[in-house]
Design a protein around this motif. Structure first.
Motif, mmCIF file in Angstrom:
data_model
loop_
_atom_site.group_PDB
_atom_site.id
_atom_site.type_symbol
_atom_site.label_atom_id
_atom_site.label_comp_id
_atom_site.label_asym_id
_atom_site.label_seq_id
_atom_site.Cartn_x
_atom_site.Cartn_y
_atom_site.Cartn_z
ATOM 1 N N VAL A 74 0.864 -1.184 0.000
ATOM 2 C CA VAL A 74 0.000 0.000 0.000
ATOM 3 C C VAL A 74 0.901 1.234 0.000
ATOM 4 C CG1 VAL A 74 -1.853 1.225 1.176
ATOM 5 C CG2 VAL A 74 -1.752 -1.279 1.275
ATOM 6 N N LEU A 75 0.973 1.904 -1.138
ATOM 7 C CA LEU A 75 1.851 3.053 -1.298
ATOM 8 C C LEU A 75 1.044 4.347 -1.284
ATOM 9 C CD1 LEU A 75 4.120 1.657 -4.160
ATOM 10 C CD2 LEU A 75 4.334 1.336 -1.692
ATOM 11 N N ARG A 76 1.531 5.331 -0.570
ATOM 12 C CA ARG A 76 0.801 6.603 -0.429
ATOM 13 C C ARG A 76 0.587 7.298 -1.768
ATOM 14 N NH1 ARG A 76 3.509 10.351 1.650
ATOM 15 N NH2 ARG A 76 5.548 9.383 1.330
ATOM 16 N N LEU A 77 1.506 7.128 -2.698
ATOM 17 C CA LEU A 77 1.439 7.850 -3.962
ATOM 18 C C LEU A 77 0.690 7.087 -5.051
ATOM 19 C CD1 LEU A 77 5.083 9.255 -4.096
ATOM 20 C CD2 LEU A 77 3.020 10.337 -3.203
ATOM 21 N N MET A 78 0.103 5.936 -4.706
ATOM 22 C CA MET A 78 -0.643 5.154 -5.690
ATOM 23 C C MET A 78 -2.048 4.870 -5.170
ATOM 24 S SD MET A 78 2.274 2.473 -7.077
ATOM 25 C CE MET A 78 1.201 1.968 -8.419
ATOM 26 N N LYS A 79 -3.026 4.922 -6.067
ATOM 27 C CA LYS A 79 -4.411 4.720 -5.667
ATOM 28 C C LYS A 79 -4.708 3.261 -5.343
ATOM 29 C CE LYS A 79 -6.282 8.620 -8.312
ATOM 30 N NZ LYS A 79 -7.242 9.042 -9.360
ATOM 31 N N LYS A 80 -4.082 2.348 -6.071
ATOM 32 C CA LYS A 80 -4.341 0.931 -5.863
ATOM 33 C C LYS A 80 -3.086 0.246 -5.313
ATOM 34 C CE LYS A 80 -7.808 0.456 -9.516
ATOM 35 N NZ LYS A 80 -8.185 -0.297 -10.750
ATOM 36 N N PRO A 81 -3.264 -0.731 -4.435
ATOM 37 C CA PRO A 81 -2.099 -1.463 -3.903
ATOM 38 C C PRO A 81 -1.467 -2.338 -4.978
ATOM 39 C CG PRO A 81 -4.140 -2.490 -3.184
ATOM 40 C CD PRO A 81 -4.539 -1.200 -3.849
ATOM 41 N N ILE A 82 -0.203 -2.643 -4.804
ATOM 42 C CA ILE A 82 0.520 -3.542 -5.701
ATOM 43 C C ILE A 82 0.457 -4.952 -5.113
ATOM 44 C CG2 ILE A 82 2.745 -4.081 -6.745
ATOM 45 C CD1 ILE A 82 3.435 -1.119 -6.531
ATOM 46 N N LEU A 83 -0.044 -5.897 -5.896
ATOM 47 C CA LEU A 83 -0.230 -7.258 -5.416
ATOM 48 C C LEU A 83 0.818 -8.192 -6.020
ATOM 49 C CD1 LEU A 83 -4.123 -7.514 -5.804
ATOM 50 C CD2 LEU A 83 -2.817 -6.745 -3.813
#
Length: 216
Positions: free
Chosen positions: A50-59
């Motif tokens: 969960v990155l602050r600068l991205m809307k969706k998490p990276i799975l």
């Protein structure tokens, strides 16, 4: 270096919300002893970054192998596969899509020593009493531990690590909060305690691999 930090973040997950009963110092000592006797050496994992600068998490998902005190192997599947291997002396990250590998020396004051120590502490809970402030509680179907690093160098790796442990004394989930506010959530399954061949923690770059050493 960014790729290495991303790898570090593999060891994280959401803790469950449940009624808690704080553990006494004696109960915590017994719990840690039980976990160390029931070490996981191999498991599948699912990771959510969960990155602050991205809307969706990276799975991502894959498999991890571990041998105390400082050897591990992590293989990520999918469209961006990678292999991370540490034999305790050096750490490799291999990207098969790009036929490239990064090599990081460990020990002798390496800048990565503290970060790798944090990974190992999270995986085997060895000696964490001396390196972390620990808050532990009994919850439904297991235990919850919160580790707060004591040393400034460790605090630069992460702010907090939450672990969810089941009644079989195996870590099911971890949740790592990074200094920049990002979080990594990891769930483990199909855990075993079978011996792992020594070759698992060895890495030899395939022919034609471009090798770099970002730390010099």
């Amino acid at each position: 270096m960014h790729a290495f930090i991303s790898t570090v973040l593999t060891f994280v997950a959401l803790t469950s919300i449940a009624k808690t009963a704080p553990l006494s110092e004696a109960d915590l000592k017994n719990l840690l002893a039980g976990i160390r006797q029931n070490r996981t050496t191999e498991a599948d994992f699912q990771e959510e970054r969960v990155l602050r600068l991205m809307k969706k998490p990276i799975l991502s998902s894959g498999k991890i192998w571990f041998q105390p005190p400082n050897k591990f192997r992590r293989e990520v599947k999918g469209n961006s596969p990678s292999v991370t291997v540490s034999d305790g002396r050096q750490l490799w990250i291999y990207y098969s899509n790009f036929k490239s590998a990064e090599r990081y020396p460990l020990g002798k004051g390496s800048p990565l020593d503290t970060t790798v120590a944090a990974i190992n502490s999270a995986l085997n809970l060895e000696n964490i009493e001396n390196t972390f402030q620990i808050n532990a509680a009994r919850v439904d179907k297991g235990y919850e531990l919160t580790l707060l690093p004591r040393a400034p160098s460790m605090k630069r790796a992460f702010q907090k690590l939450d672990l969810q442990i089941n009644d079989n004394l195996r870590v099911e989930r971890t949740d790592m909060l990074l200094p920049n506010g990002d979080r990594i959530v990891t769930k483990y399954s199909n855990q075993t305690r079978a011996p792992v061949p020594a070759s698992t923690f060895e890495f030899k770059p395939p022919p034609g691999t471009e090798i770099s050493s970002p730390l010099g």
